[in-house]
Design a protein around this motif. Structure first.
Motif, PDB file in Angstrom:
ATOM      1  N   ASN A  74       0.832  -1.203   0.000  1.00 23.89           N
ATOM      2  CA  ASN A  74       0.000   0.000   0.000  1.00 23.89           C
ATOM      3  C   ASN A  74       0.868   1.255   0.000  1.00 23.89           C
ATOM      4  N   MET A  75       0.473   2.205  -0.855  1.00 22.17           N
ATOM      5  CA  MET A  75       1.146   3.512  -0.849  1.00 22.17           C
ATOM      6  C   MET A  75       0.283   4.453  -0.049  1.00 22.17           C
ATOM      7  N   ILE A  76       0.827   5.059   0.995  1.00 21.24           N
ATOM      8  CA  ILE A  76      -0.023   5.964   1.755  1.00 21.24           C
ATOM      9  C   ILE A  76      -0.214   7.269   0.978  1.00 21.24           C
ATOM     10  N   SER A  79       2.596   9.714   0.198  1.00 22.41           N
ATOM     11  CA  SER A  79       3.892   9.164  -0.231  1.00 22.41           C
ATOM     12  C   SER A  79       4.328   9.724  -1.578  1.00 22.41           C
ATOM     13  N   VAL A  80       3.393  10.343  -2.308  1.00 15.89           N
ATOM     14  CA  VAL A  80       3.704  10.851  -3.651  1.00 15.89           C
ATOM     15  C   VAL A  80       3.277  12.311  -3.777  1.00 15.89           C
ATOM     16  N   TYR A  81       3.767  13.008  -4.825  1.00 17.57           N
ATOM     17  CA  TYR A  81       3.472  14.438  -4.972  1.00 17.57           C
ATOM     18  C   TYR A  81       1.985  14.704  -5.228  1.00 17.57           C
ATOM     19  N   ARG A  83      -1.301  13.697  -4.284  1.00 15.08           N
ATOM     20  CA  ARG A  83      -1.865  12.869  -3.220  1.00 15.08           C
ATOM     21  C   ARG A  83      -2.594  11.661  -3.801  1.00 15.08           C
ATOM     22  N   LYS A  84      -2.248  10.495  -3.276  1.00 19.93           N
ATOM     23  CA  LYS A  84      -2.830   9.264  -3.814  1.00 19.93           C
ATOM     24  C   LYS A  84      -4.118   8.944  -3.093  1.00 19.93           C
ATOM     25  N   ARG A  85      -5.124   8.527  -3.870  1.00 21.50           N
ATOM     26  CA  ARG A  85      -6.395   8.138  -3.253  1.00 21.50           C
ATOM     27  C   ARG A  85      -6.150   6.941  -2.335  1.00 21.50           C
ATOM     28  N   LYS A  90      -5.232  -1.445  -8.966  1.00 19.68           N
ATOM     29  CA  LYS A  90      -4.703  -2.547  -9.780  1.00 19.68           C
ATOM     30  C   LYS A  90      -3.196  -2.711  -9.580  1.00 19.68           C
ATOM     31  N   ARG A  91      -2.487  -1.556  -9.520  1.00 22.68           N
ATOM     32  CA  ARG A  91      -1.032  -1.593  -9.364  1.00 22.68           C
ATOM     33  C   ARG A  91      -0.627  -2.236  -8.035  1.00 22.68           C
ATOM     34  N   SER A  92      -1.328  -1.867  -6.954  1.00 22.13           N
ATOM     35  CA  SER A  92      -0.932  -2.416  -5.649  1.00 22.13           C
ATOM     36  C   SER A  92      -1.228  -3.921  -5.575  1.00 22.13           C
ATOM     37  N   ALA A 126       7.663   7.786  -1.789  1.00 26.40           N
ATOM     38  CA  ALA A 126       8.021   7.079  -3.028  1.00 26.40           C
ATOM     39  C   ALA A 126       8.863   7.962  -3.938  1.00 26.40           C
ATOM     40  N   ASP A 127       9.999   7.401  -4.386  1.00 27.09           N
ATOM     41  CA  ASP A 127      10.827   8.063  -5.390  1.00 27.09           C
ATOM     42  C   ASP A 127      11.404   6.964  -6.292  1.00 27.09           C
ATOM     43  N   ALA A 128      10.507   6.135  -6.832  1.00 19.43           N
ATOM     44  CA  ALA A 128      10.835   4.945  -7.629  1.00 19.43           C
ATOM     45  C   ALA A 128      11.453   3.856  -6.736  1.00 19.43           C
ATOM     46  N   GLY A 129      11.352   2.627  -7.231  1.00 23.96           N
ATOM     47  CA  GLY A 129      11.944   1.501  -6.500  1.00 23.96           C
ATOM     48  C   GLY A 129      11.174   1.092  -5.255  1.00 23.96           C
ATOM     49  N   THR A 130       9.869   1.379  -5.221  1.00 24.98           N
ATOM     50  CA  THR A 130       9.146   1.037  -3.989  1.00 24.98           C
ATOM     51  C   THR A 130       8.984  -0.472  -3.833  1.00 24.98           C
ATOM     52  N   ARG A 131       8.804  -1.201  -4.978  1.00 27.06           N
ATOM     53  CA  ARG A 131       8.608  -2.649  -4.814  1.00 27.06           C
ATOM     54  C   ARG A 131       9.893  -3.329  -4.352  1.00 27.06           C
ATOM     55  N   VAL A 132      11.046  -2.858  -4.827  1.00 25.62           N
ATOM     56  CA  VAL A 132      12.296  -3.500  -4.405  1.00 25.62           C
ATOM     57  C   VAL A 132      12.620  -3.150  -2.947  1.00 25.62           C
ATOM     58  N   THR A 170      16.168   6.677  -9.711  1.00 27.26           N
ATOM     59  CA  THR A 170      15.199   7.556  -9.045  1.00 27.26           C
ATOM     60  C   THR A 170      14.034   7.781 -10.014  1.00 27.26           C
ATOM     61  N   LYS A 171      12.977   8.432  -9.517  1.00 21.01           N
ATOM     62  CA  LYS A 171      11.827   8.728 -10.374  1.00 21.01           C
ATOM     63  C   LYS A 171      12.244   9.652 -11.528  1.00 21.01           C
ATOM     64  N   GLU A 172      13.100  10.610 -11.226  1.00 24.42           N
ATOM     65  CA  GLU A 172      13.576  11.535 -12.261  1.00 24.42           C
ATOM     66  C   GLU A 172      14.267  10.765 -13.397  1.00 24.42           C
ATOM     67  N   ILE A 180      14.602   2.505 -19.223  1.00 21.73           N
ATOM     68  CA  ILE A 180      13.954   1.247 -18.864  1.00 21.73           C
ATOM     69  C   ILE A 180      14.421   0.883 -17.457  1.00 21.73           C
ATOM     70  N   ASP A 181      13.583   0.097 -16.797  1.00 29.45           N
ATOM     71  CA  ASP A 181      13.811  -0.178 -15.383  1.00 29.45           C
ATOM     72  C   ASP A 181      13.485  -1.654 -15.136  1.00 29.45           C
ATOM     73  N   LEU A 182      14.438  -2.387 -14.591  1.00 24.40           N
ATOM     74  CA  LEU A 182      14.189  -3.808 -14.303  1.00 24.40           C
ATOM     75  C   LEU A 182      14.326  -4.083 -12.810  1.00 24.40           C
TER      76      LEU A 182
HETATM   77  N1  UDP Z   1       4.205   6.724  -8.543  1.00 25.97           N
HETATM   78  C1  UDP Z   1       3.384   7.785  -8.221  1.00 25.97           C
HETATM   79  N2  UDP Z   1       2.039   7.554  -8.046  1.00 25.97           N
HETATM   80  C2  UDP Z   1       1.500   6.299  -8.194  1.00 25.97           C
HETATM   81  C3  UDP Z   1       2.346   5.237  -8.520  1.00 25.97           C
HETATM   82  C4  UDP Z   1       3.701   5.472  -8.686  1.00 25.97           C
HETATM   83  O1  UDP Z   1       3.858   8.913  -8.078  1.00 25.97           O
HETATM   84  O2  UDP Z   1       0.277   6.138  -8.037  1.00 25.97           O
HETATM   85  C5  UDP Z   1       5.671   6.971  -8.677  1.00 25.97           C
HETATM   86  C6  UDP Z   1       6.416   6.613  -7.392  1.00 25.97           C
HETATM   87  O3  UDP Z   1       7.521   7.489  -7.210  1.00 25.97           O
HETATM   88  C7  UDP Z   1       6.917   5.225  -7.733  1.00 25.97           C
HETATM   89  C8  UDP Z   1       7.298   5.434  -9.188  1.00 25.97           C
HETATM   90  O4  UDP Z   1       6.221   6.189  -9.702  1.00 25.97           O
HETATM   91  O5  UDP Z   1       7.999   4.839  -6.917  1.00 25.97           O
HETATM   92  C9  UDP Z   1       7.516   4.188  -9.996  1.00 25.97           C
HETATM   93  O6  UDP Z   1       6.410   3.363  -9.915  1.00 25.97           O
HETATM   94  P1  UDP Z   1       6.432   1.873 -10.445  1.00 25.97           P
HETATM   95  O7  UDP Z   1       5.017   1.453 -10.682  1.00 25.97           O
HETATM   96  O8  UDP Z   1       7.415   1.736 -11.557  1.00 25.97           O
HETATM   97  O9  UDP Z   1       6.935   1.018  -9.194  1.00 25.97           O
HETATM   98  P2  UDP Z   1       8.214   1.113  -8.243  1.00 25.97           P
HETATM   99  O10 UDP Z   1       9.401   1.569  -9.083  1.00 25.97           O
HETATM  100  O11 UDP Z   1       7.884   2.115  -7.172  1.00 25.97           O
HETATM  101  O12 UDP Z   1       8.383  -0.260  -7.723  1.00 25.97           O
END
Ligand code: UDP
Length: 238
Positions: A74-76, A79-81, A83-85, A90-92, A126-132, A170-172, A180-182
């Motif tokens: 869960n993303m609170i 956690s992002v710029y 505001r996430k609902r 689906k993503r979570s 969150a600044d990318a890489g949240t799943r890892v 990073t997200k940037e 690309i991101d693996l």
């Molecule tokens: N993100 C966001 N809002 C969202 C989902 C993702 O701002 O609803 C941003 C957040 O910084 C996240 C990044 O996009 O870490 C990359 O998301 P991704 O789905 O690729 O997963 P992650 O890299 O976090 O595992």
């Protein structure tokens, strides 16, 4: 032409191509749970808590020969710029599924038939890489809960930015046009990969380089995971 993000092998935050963001791990941060961990990859911050092994609810989900994992990601909202609902989307649900698959093969689930192990992961920032970061935290939380495993799962992403192969984007960097991101997770002790995801196009050569980079990253992360567990153990026995 827009300015480049990476100049002479140095990234916007001053890191080299194969460098991970400053990594902090603390085990045992939640008193109410059986095991827990806090992980920071730079400004990506996550907390994971583990409950169990315990009875399965609803009962029809139980397996006679092994424990089941119930994983929540869960993303609170803050956690992002934007505001996430609150709540799951689906993503979570997808991330919870891949995290579960990344962890289940190293846990001795057959030692706990008819049981459930709950793994909660909350993304605080969150600044990318949240799943890892979440997988890295969950693995420490499982060990902190005393769940027997073949070893620690460590996880980091690597990818391509402006033609460079880079570790821990990073997200940037992820937002760069050719990026690309693996995300990769592995049993660092053996190098066995338990998660590998990819979107976008990459050559076989690039994929090989990216995976090799995550391998070194995971081995470094595993050392810090181990240190966090030892610190917690030492604090409890002092
Ligand atoms: N993100 C966001 N809002 C969202 C989902 C993702 O701002 O609803 C941003 C957040 O910084 C996240 C990044 O996009 O870490 C990359 O998301 P991704 O789905 O690729 O997963 P992650 O890299 O976090 O595992």
């Amino acid at each position: 032409m827009s300015e480049k993000l990476i100049n002479k092998g140095i990234r916007p935050d001053g890191r080299k191509l194969d460098e991970i963001r400053p990594l902090k791990i603390k085990a045992g941060v939640v008193d109410r749970a059986d095991g827990s961990a806090y992980v920071e990859f730079g400004t990506t911050k996550v907390i994971s808590a583990v409950y169990g092994p315990k009875k399965v609810h609803p009962r029809h989900m139980e397996k006679s020969k092994k424990a089941i994992l119930k994983v929540r990601y869960n993303m609170i909202p803050f956690s992002v710029y934007d505001r996430k609902r609150p709540g799951y989307d689906k993503r979570s649900v997808e991330i919870a599924k891949v995290v579960s698959e990344a962890l289940e093969n190293v846990i001795f689930l057959e030692e706990f038939p008819k049981s459930a192990i709950d793994i909660d992961m909350e993304i605080i920032q969150a600044d990318a890489g949240t799943r890892v970061a979440a997988i890295t935290a969950a693995s420490v939380a499982l060990a902190d809960a005393g769940i027997p495993m073949r070893g620690l799962i460590s996880s980091v992403a690597a990818g391509r930015v402006e033609g460079n192969i880079v570790l821990d984007l990073t997200k940037e960097e992820e937002d760069a046009s050719d990026a690309i991101d693996l995300p990769v997770a592995m049993l660092a002790r053996t190098g066995e990969i338990t998660l590998l995801q990819m979107d976008g196009d990459a050559s076989v050569d690039e994929i090989e380089k990216i995976v090799r980079m995550t391998e070194k990253g995971c081995k470094d992360i595993e050392k810090i995971q181990g240190k966090a567990l030892i610190e917690k153990y030492n604090a409890n026995t002092a």
